[in-house]
Scaffold this motif. Structure first.
Motif, PDB file in Angstrom:
ATOM      1  N   MET A   1       0.830  -1.206   0.000  1.00 34.02           N
ATOM      2  CA  MET A   1       0.000   0.000   0.000  1.00 34.02           C
ATOM      3  C   MET A   1       0.867   1.259   0.000  1.00 34.02           C
ATOM      4  O   MET A   1       0.639   2.198  -0.759  1.00 34.02           O
ATOM      5  CB  MET A   1      -0.917  -0.009   1.231  1.00 34.02           C
ATOM      6  N   ILE A   2       1.894   1.296   0.866  1.00 34.11           N
ATOM      7  CA  ILE A   2       2.770   2.462   0.969  1.00 34.11           C
ATOM      8  C   ILE A   2       3.455   2.740  -0.367  1.00 34.11           C
ATOM      9  O   ILE A   2       3.570   3.897  -0.800  1.00 34.11           O
ATOM     10  CB  ILE A   2       3.833   2.256   2.074  1.00 34.11           C
ATOM     11  N   LYS A   3       3.874   1.683  -1.067  1.00 33.71           N
ATOM     12  CA  LYS A   3       4.570   1.872  -2.345  1.00 33.71           C
ATOM     13  C   LYS A   3       3.654   2.502  -3.388  1.00 33.71           C
ATOM     14  O   LYS A   3       4.097   3.305  -4.220  1.00 33.71           O
ATOM     15  CB  LYS A   3       5.125   0.541  -2.842  1.00 33.71           C
ATOM     16  N   LYS A   4       2.370   2.132  -3.358  1.00 34.11           N
ATOM     17  CA  LYS A   4       1.426   2.680  -4.328  1.00 34.11           C
ATOM     18  C   LYS A   4       1.157   4.161  -4.091  1.00 34.11           C
ATOM     19  O   LYS A   4       0.744   4.885  -4.995  1.00 34.11           O
ATOM     20  CB  LYS A   4       0.116   1.896  -4.281  1.00 34.11           C
ATOM     21  N   VAL A   5       1.396   4.609  -2.857  1.00 35.30           N
ATOM     22  CA  VAL A   5       1.123   6.005  -2.496  1.00 35.30           C
ATOM     23  C   VAL A   5       2.252   6.939  -2.926  1.00 35.30           C
ATOM     24  O   VAL A   5       2.064   8.152  -3.021  1.00 35.30           O
ATOM     25  CB  VAL A   5       0.893   6.106  -0.972  1.00 35.30           C
ATOM     26  N   GLN A   6       3.435   6.373  -3.209  1.00 34.41           N
ATOM     27  CA  GLN A   6       4.614   7.213  -3.414  1.00 34.41           C
ATOM     28  C   GLN A   6       4.486   8.174  -4.594  1.00 34.41           C
ATOM     29  O   GLN A   6       4.898   9.332  -4.510  1.00 34.41           O
ATOM     30  CB  GLN A   6       5.870   6.345  -3.560  1.00 34.41           C
ATOM     31  N   LEU A   7       3.934   7.714  -5.711  1.00 38.24           N
ATOM     32  CA  LEU A   7       3.831   8.596  -6.872  1.00 38.24           C
ATOM     33  C   LEU A   7       2.933   9.806  -6.581  1.00 38.24           C
ATOM     34  O   LEU A   7       3.370  10.955  -6.792  1.00 38.24           O
ATOM     35  CB  LEU A   7       3.337   7.825  -8.099  1.00 38.24           C
ATOM     36  N   PRO A   8       1.693   9.616  -6.089  1.00 37.58           N
ATOM     37  CA  PRO A   8       0.886  10.807  -5.779  1.00 37.58           C
ATOM     38  C   PRO A   8       1.462  11.650  -4.648  1.00 37.58           C
ATOM     39  O   PRO A   8       1.404  12.884  -4.692  1.00 37.58           O
ATOM     40  CB  PRO A   8      -0.484  10.234  -5.403  1.00 37.58           C
ATOM     41  N   LEU A   9       2.041  10.998  -3.619  1.00 33.98           N
ATOM     42  CA  LEU A   9       2.607  11.742  -2.498  1.00 33.98           C
ATOM     43  C   LEU A   9       3.780  12.609  -2.946  1.00 33.98           C
ATOM     44  O   LEU A   9       3.840  13.807  -2.631  1.00 33.98           O
ATOM     45  CB  LEU A   9       3.061  10.780  -1.393  1.00 33.98           C
ATOM     46  N   GLN A  10       4.713  12.005  -3.685  1.00 29.43           N
ATOM     47  CA  GLN A  10       5.897  12.759  -4.099  1.00 29.43           C
ATOM     48  C   GLN A  10       5.544  13.827  -5.129  1.00 29.43           C
ATOM     49  O   GLN A  10       6.180  14.887  -5.186  1.00 29.43           O
ATOM     50  CB  GLN A  10       6.961  11.801  -4.633  1.00 29.43           C
ATOM     51  N   ASN A 174       4.538  13.136   5.072  1.00 30.97           N
ATOM     52  CA  ASN A 174       5.680  12.298   4.697  1.00 30.97           C
ATOM     53  C   ASN A 174       6.153  11.439   5.855  1.00 30.97           C
ATOM     54  O   ASN A 174       6.684  10.346   5.638  1.00 30.97           O
ATOM     55  CB  ASN A 174       6.821  13.181   4.174  1.00 30.97           C
ATOM     56  N   ILE A 175       5.968  11.919   7.074  1.00 29.63           N
ATOM     57  CA  ILE A 175       6.350  11.110   8.232  1.00 29.63           C
ATOM     58  C   ILE A 175       5.532   9.816   8.265  1.00 29.63           C
ATOM     59  O   ILE A 175       6.066   8.728   8.528  1.00 29.63           O
ATOM     60  CB  ILE A 175       6.145  11.913   9.538  1.00 29.63           C
ATOM     61  N   PHE A 176       4.242   9.923   7.966  1.00 29.18           N
ATOM     62  CA  PHE A 176       3.354   8.754   8.069  1.00 29.18           C
ATOM     63  C   PHE A 176       3.210   7.971   6.758  1.00 29.18           C
ATOM     64  O   PHE A 176       3.012   6.751   6.793  1.00 29.18           O
ATOM     65  CB  PHE A 176       1.970   9.203   8.561  1.00 29.18           C
ATOM     66  N   LEU A 177       3.297   8.640   5.610  1.00 26.94           N
ATOM     67  CA  LEU A 177       3.054   7.959   4.337  1.00 26.94           C
ATOM     68  C   LEU A 177       4.312   7.691   3.516  1.00 26.94           C
ATOM     69  O   LEU A 177       4.266   6.950   2.537  1.00 26.94           O
ATOM     70  CB  LEU A 177       2.077   8.785   3.481  1.00 26.94           C
ATOM     71  N   GLY A 178       5.430   8.299   3.904  1.00 28.28           N
ATOM     72  CA  GLY A 178       6.680   8.046   3.182  1.00 28.28           C
ATOM     73  C   GLY A 178       7.128   6.601   3.345  1.00 28.28           C
ATOM     74  O   GLY A 178       6.833   5.953   4.347  1.00 28.28           O
ATOM     75  N   ASP A 179       7.836   6.090   2.337  1.00 28.67           N
ATOM     76  CA  ASP A 179       8.282   4.691   2.342  1.00 28.67           C
ATOM     77  C   ASP A 179       9.539   4.541   3.199  1.00 28.67           C
ATOM     78  O   ASP A 179      10.618   4.974   2.818  1.00 28.67           O
ATOM     79  CB  ASP A 179       8.549   4.242   0.903  1.00 28.67           C
ATOM     80  N   ARG A 180       9.382   3.902   4.354  1.00 30.21           N
ATOM     81  CA  ARG A 180      10.517   3.678   5.254  1.00 30.21           C
ATOM     82  C   ARG A 180      11.460   2.600   4.727  1.00 30.21           C
ATOM     83  O   ARG A 180      12.609   2.504   5.155  1.00 30.21           O
ATOM     84  CB  ARG A 180      10.032   3.262   6.645  1.00 30.21           C
ATOM     85  N   LYS A 181      10.978   1.760   3.819  1.00 31.82           N
ATOM     86  CA  LYS A 181      11.758   0.619   3.333  1.00 31.82           C
ATOM     87  C   LYS A 181      12.259   0.821   1.896  1.00 31.82           C
ATOM     88  O   LYS A 181      12.592  -0.135   1.219  1.00 31.82           O
ATOM     89  CB  LYS A 181      10.910  -0.650   3.411  1.00 31.82           C
ATOM     90  N   GLU A 182      12.310   2.051   1.464  1.00 30.65           N
ATOM     91  CA  GLU A 182      12.788   2.326   0.104  1.00 30.65           C
ATOM     92  C   GLU A 182      14.207   1.788  -0.094  1.00 30.65           C
ATOM     93  O   GLU A 182      15.054   1.873   0.803  1.00 30.65           O
ATOM     94  CB  GLU A 182      12.770   3.840  -0.162  1.00 30.65           C
ATOM     95  N   GLU A 183      14.452   1.239  -1.261  1.00 35.33           N
ATOM     96  CA  GLU A 183      15.783   0.703  -1.590  1.00 35.33           C
ATOM     97  C   GLU A 183      16.810   1.829  -1.541  1.00 35.33           C
ATOM     98  O   GLU A 183      16.642   2.880  -2.156  1.00 35.33           O
ATOM     99  CB  GLU A 183      15.756   0.079  -2.985  1.00 35.33           C
ATOM    100  N   LYS A 184      17.891   1.623  -0.796  1.00 44.85           N
ATOM    101  CA  LYS A 184      18.936   2.636  -0.647  1.00 44.85           C
ATOM    102  C   LYS A 184      20.142   2.275  -1.515  1.00 44.85           C
ATOM    103  O   LYS A 184      20.428   1.109  -1.771  1.00 44.85           O
ATOM    104  CB  LYS A 184      19.390   2.735   0.816  1.00 44.85           C
TER     105      LYS A 184
END
Length: 503
Positions: A1-10, A174-184
């Motif tokens: 779910m979090i990953k799907k939110v990244q495009l609209p959030l960013q 961004n604190i709540f909806l940002g992806d904490r597990k994004e590939e670094k």
């Protein structure tokens, strides 16, 4: 779910950042009522936020890979609170100048999304995804249109303070909806820079973005004041027209990215810079408001498509250094927005019109068009070179007088002679002595009559070992039909010959 939110959030993050980025240019007519600003300093004041907004794109692109987009956006929004509040309390030109420099953080966050979002999608969609993200550029239009309207009701200082609330809201989102597990990607910034700066495509893309995004930013900060002073429009009317330019340029970006996913990005850039060249020439002749509108809309369309196409190209060539490459290219685009307003105002101060400035834009666009054609040619040449170097067949190219001018790696593998050892020699160095002169006379007779010969021939490796090869020799002719070179391609068939004997 979090990953799907990244495009609209960013995308919304970018919208907010760009809204903040152009606060000063949108509200200058209102600020001038309370703060004395010399006319010749207006261009500097509107261009200054572009400086930090450009330079910071490199580190922000890098940190988007290193610590993720979530933390990068949160820190950026918190840092923006300081200059926004400072500007809301400004009482002098110096205050606005200092605050404007740090507003650049809002423009710098562009490189965060173009670095982060491609991680969530396959390569075939990178152009469209970056194009959708770039719709966040419409934030400049929102501020350009809305800020003057609000300021006319509550004043410019209170209008600026409203942005503090907006920044806090998105820091929390961004604190709540940002992806904490994004590939670094944890690679030192210096090594990433070293991996890209020698690649000429990086600087070509930078030039193209310097023009396309730079003109977008330049027109955004230059149009409101220009339309008021040159055509005598009201501030709100000028803001709405500028917003229209921004909306067209912004919403056409996903189209540019989508087209880049489906067609040759280089060929699309040919169209982009062709439009730029003619549109800038039109604007150089200081036309009526109607023709000026047509010229600026043509710039908006070509800028939008160009921006989308370029960020389709960057990850194609710099997938392992996307953060730094995106940062450098987008930085050059931002700097492209810094110089034009200053150049245009300087030209106007000297000549009384903007013709020379727009002619300069047309010449830059024309030069870029030539470079795109060169890039297309180089791309075809690189493919040919790759085929030349990767084929398993030995290849030798000679001049008409039989002097060897080029060989491929397979030639060295099959004969033992390195390129340095064989260049400048003739094929007679490989003769085995197994064929008499009549063999070679017949071979060249066939080449001269038919343009090609192929057959078996014994040759000698550098170590003295004899081997049988299947050789094809072909003529290369120029446009006048004259023979200029010969190409010989061969493969070792010694083992096949031994198998035939045993059979």
């Amino acid at each position: 779910m979090i990953k799907k939110v990244q495009l609209p959030l960013q995308t919304m993050n970018l919208l907010v950042g760009f809204m903040v980025w152009v606060i000063i240019s949108a509200l200058i007519p209102f600020m001038q009522e309370d703060i004395q600003i010399a006319p010749e300093r207006i261009s500097l004041l509107t261009a200054v936020p572009v400086i930090l907004g450009s330079v910071l794109r490199i580190p922000l692109g890098y940190y988007a890979n290193l610590i993720g987009a979530r933390i990068t956006f949160i820190v950026s929004f918190i840092l923006l609170l300081l200059p926004v509040f400072y500007i809301s309390e400004a009482s002098s030109f110096t205050d606005l100048l200092i605050g404007g420099i740090f507003l650049g953080i809002g423009g710098a966050i562009f490189s965060v999304g173009v670095t982060s979002l491609p991680k969530y999608y396959e390569k075939e969609k990178h152009g469209l995804v970056n194009g959708i993200y770039s719709v966040g550029n419409v934030g400049t239009a929102v501020t350009t249109f809305a800020a003057p309207v609000i300021a006319s009701q509550i004043g410019w200082s209170a209008t600026v303070k409203l942005y503090l609330v907006l920044l806090l809201i998105f820091a929390v989102l961004n604190i709540f909806l940002g992806d904490r597990k994004e590939e670094k990607v944890k690679q030192p910034i210096i090594s990433q820079i070293q991996g890209v700066y020698k690649n000429e495509k990086l600087w070509l893309f930078s030039l193209f973005y310097f023009i396309t995004f730079g003109s977008f930013v330049a027109f955004t900060v230059y149009l409101p004041n220009f339309l008021v002073t040159h055509f005598g429009l009201e501030s709100v009317d000028a803001g709405m027209r500028t917003a229209g330019f921004i909306v067209v340029a912004t919403f056409i970006r996903p189209v540019g990215g989508w087209l880049g996913d489906r067609f040759s990005p280089q060929h699309l850039l040919v169209g982009v810079f062709s439009i730029y060249t003619f549109a800038a020439i039109l604007l150089a002749f200081s036309p009526s408001i109607e023709l000026y509108t047509i010229g600026t809309l043509a710039i908006a369309v070509s800028a939008g498509i160009g921006n989308g196409v370029i960020f389709k190209l960057v990850p194609m060539y710099f997938s392992k250094q996307a953060g730094i490459a995106n940062g450098i290219v987008s930085m050059m685009g931002g700097l492209g927005g810094f110089f034009p307003p200053i150049i245009l105002s300087t030209v106007f101060a000297i000549t009384g019109h903007y013709a020379i400035g727009f002619m300069l834009l047309s010449q830059l666009a024309l030069a870029s068009l030539v470079l795109v054609f060169w890039m297309i040619f180089q791309g075809k040449l690189e493919i040919q070179t790759s085929v030349f170097n990767s084929t398993n067949q030995g290849i030798m190219v000679t001049k008409k007088d039989s002097t060897i001018v080029s060989v491929n790696p397979a030639f060295t593998r099959l004969t033992g002679y390195t390129e340095d050892e064989i260049i400048g020699e003739t094929p007679s160095l490989l003769k085995s002595g197994e064929q008499d002169q009549s063999f070679y006379d017949h071979m060249w007779s066939v080449i001269n009559e038919q343009g090609e010969w192929q057959g078996e021939i014994w040759n000698r490796r550098k170590n003295g070992e004899l081997y049988l090869e299947w050789l094809t020799i072909s003529e290369i002719r120029d446009d006048a039909g004259e023979v200029t070179h010969y190409v010989g391609t061969f493969s070792d068939i010694t083992n096949h010959q031994e198998e035939r004997r045993e059979a």
